[in-house]
Write a protein that holds these residues in place. Structure first.
Motif, PDB file in Angstrom:
ATOM      1  N   LYS A 167      12.788 -52.368 -28.538  1.00 14.55           N
ATOM      2  CA  LYS A 167      13.247 -51.118 -29.131  1.00 14.55           C
ATOM      3  C   LYS A 167      14.065 -51.296 -30.408  1.00 14.55           C
TER       4      LYS A 167
ATOM      5  N   PRO B 277      11.113 -52.980 -34.217  1.00 14.71           N
ATOM      6  CA  PRO B 277      11.177 -51.890 -35.191  1.00 14.71           C
ATOM      7  C   PRO B 277      11.967 -52.250 -36.448  1.00 14.71           C
TER       8      PRO B 277
ATOM      9  N   SER C 126       9.633 -51.383 -39.424  1.00 12.95           N
ATOM     10  CA  SER C 126       9.869 -50.067 -40.034  1.00 12.95           C
ATOM     11  C   SER C 126      10.062 -50.104 -41.553  1.00 12.95           C
TER      12      SER C 126
ATOM     13  N   ASN D 266      18.114 -39.272 -35.245  1.00 14.27           N
ATOM     14  CA  ASN D 266      18.123 -40.684 -34.855  1.00 14.27           C
ATOM     15  C   ASN D 266      19.544 -41.228 -34.737  1.00 14.27           C
TER      16      ASN D 266
ATOM     17  N   VAL E 296       8.491 -42.052 -40.949  1.00 12.83           N
ATOM     18  CA  VAL E 296       8.772 -43.193 -40.073  1.00 12.83           C
ATOM     19  C   VAL E 296       9.926 -42.877 -39.119  1.00 12.83           C
TER      20      VAL E 296
ATOM     21  N   SER F 113       9.761 -42.530 -34.976  1.00 18.25           N
ATOM     22  CA  SER F 113      10.534 -43.438 -34.126  1.00 18.25           C
ATOM     23  C   SER F 113      11.447 -42.668 -33.178  1.00 18.25           C
ATOM     24  N   SER F 114      12.025 -41.556 -33.656  1.00 15.49           N
ATOM     25  CA  SER F 114      12.879 -40.747 -32.786  1.00 15.49           C
ATOM     26  C   SER F 114      12.086 -40.204 -31.609  1.00 15.49           C
TER      27      SER F 114
ATOM     28  N   PHE G  14      12.665 -45.160 -30.382  1.00 12.73           N
ATOM     29  CA  PHE G  14      13.032 -46.390 -31.086  1.00 12.73           C
ATOM     30  C   PHE G  14      14.300 -46.143 -31.890  1.00 12.73           C
TER      31      PHE G  14
ATOM     32  N   LEU H  96      15.802 -47.254 -34.488  1.00 15.20           N
ATOM     33  CA  LEU H  96      15.696 -48.102 -35.671  1.00 15.20           C
ATOM     34  C   LEU H  96      16.804 -47.797 -36.669  1.00 15.20           C
TER      35      LEU H  96
END
Length: 377
Positions: A134, A138, A142, A191, A265, A269-270, A274, A276
């Motif tokens: 996780k 990433p 990313s 995020n 991106v 990811s959210s 992830f 990131l």
């Protein structure tokens, strides 16, 4: 322990303090290119970003769940460990802000927690498989994905508009940047604000206030959103200068491409949970936009310093978190010692920063080469 204690209150306050530093440290992620191209006045930019970070905090809690029940074993974690981890993250955030380096607030938080839990509970307290899946993967993928998308988008933007009038094209992309930068701010809230929600939730679980596996209560979501919004409005002008003027010469089409790629991106990811680094994503997008414009200058020396900061963020924050955890084990006296030491470090960094202040009035001045490696950055 199944009640609110002095330590739990201290941890919640410290978590919100980290959230505040996360806000002003990461303002550049959304607004650096818009400020650099003149699409938005600096103060208006940070105001818009602050409001949208607050809104984004309410849109998802998947990342918060990754923090509260993913990277560490919440059955072994104590509030003292979480407090120590937060101190490690805050100290690293302030140091990198002083040098104008857009390092990852997220990785500082993860590193601080990992170091503190490792010292406090042993190696079994950290879920390294989740950290790898996780966070680490990433972290590598990313910025590369965002950079590639921004590079292609920048190239296409110039090809498609090459026959248009330069002034009209620039004006159109500046309007587009208002929307794209706003979306980055919204994505940042979905995020990064959640990371503080996750930390506070983890604290409440470890104190017995919440049951294992609980999500963040509504008041945690609200307080985390407000803290990161306020920090964003303060404006991390040193880092805004580095990302807006230090990496490459940004024009409006590049800024629009970088921001749009970063938003895509971050939001993806959210949704996947992830946690990131939005800093790495947006920096990758800006570099990609620089590469995508023919004859644009990319300052690889600045990018190299940023990469070194990224490399050292996890271990450096983990080291500080580990030391703080060892001291915090002593009980209330240890916690007080760490508080006093952290406040002294923060005050010292602020005093040093005042020797060469950067604010909304001079943020678009060209950074001098020596300053990029000293406090003027």
């Amino acid at each position: 322990m199944s009640h609110w204690s002095f330590l739990v209150v201290v941890v919640v306050i410290t978590a919100l303090a980290f959230d505040f530093t996360n806000g002003f440290h990461d303002t550049a992620n959304a607004m650096a290119t818009s400020v650099a191209t003149g699409a938005l006045p600096p103060r208006v930019a940070v105001g818009i970003s602050g409001v949208l970070n607050l809104v984004g905090a309410f849109l998802s809690t998947e990342v918060a769940k990754t923090i509260s029940g993913g990277i560490v074993n919440d059955a072994l974690v104590t509030p003292a460990m979480i407090f120590a981890g937060l101190v490690g993250a805050i100290v690293w955030n302030l140091l990198t802000w002083l040098f104008g380096l857009p390092s990852s607030s997220s990785h500082a938080l993860f590193g601080g927690l990992i170091g503190a839990v490792w010292v406090g509970a042993g190696v079994h307290g950290v879920h390294f498989d989740t950290v790898t899946e996780k966070i680490l993967i990433p972290a590598i993928a990313s910025p590369l994905v965002a950079g590639l998308v921004a590079m292609v988008a920048t190239y296409l933007a110039y090809v498609i508009t090459r026959r248009g009038r330069e002034r009209e094209v620039s004006r159109g992309f500046r309007y587009g940047q208002v929307a794209s930068a706003s979306l980055v701010s919204l994505a940042h809230g979905t995020n990064d604000a959640q990371k503080t929600m996750g930390v506070i939730t983890l604290t409440l679980i470890s104190a017995g206030v919440l049951t294992h596996g609980s999500g963040p209560p509504w008041w945690v979501v609200l307080m985390a959103g407000l803290a990161i919004a306020l920090g964003t409005y303060v404006g991390g002008w040193r880092i805004i200068r580095t990302m807006g003027k230090g990496l490459t010469d940004i024009q409006s089409p590049q800024g629009f491409a970088a921001e749009t790629a970063s938003t895509t991106v971050i939001l993806a990811s959210s949704h996947l949970g992830f946690a990131l680094s939005t800093t790495q994503v947006c920096s990758g997008g800006i570099l990609g936009a620089g590469i995508g414009r023919r004859l644009a200058e990319v300052r690889w020396s600045v990018a190299g310093r940023m990469a070194l900061a990224w490399l050292f963020t996890l271990p450096a924050a983990a080291a500080v978190g580990g030391v703080a955890a060892a001291v915090a084990k002593r009980g209330t006296a240890g916690v007080v010692i760490i508080c006093v030491a952290a406040l002294a470090v923060a005050a010292g960094i602020y005093v040093i920063s005042r020797r060469n202040p950067i604010d909304s009035k001079n943020v678009n001045d060209e950074p001098m080469a020596p300053a990029m490696s000293a406090t003027a950055a």
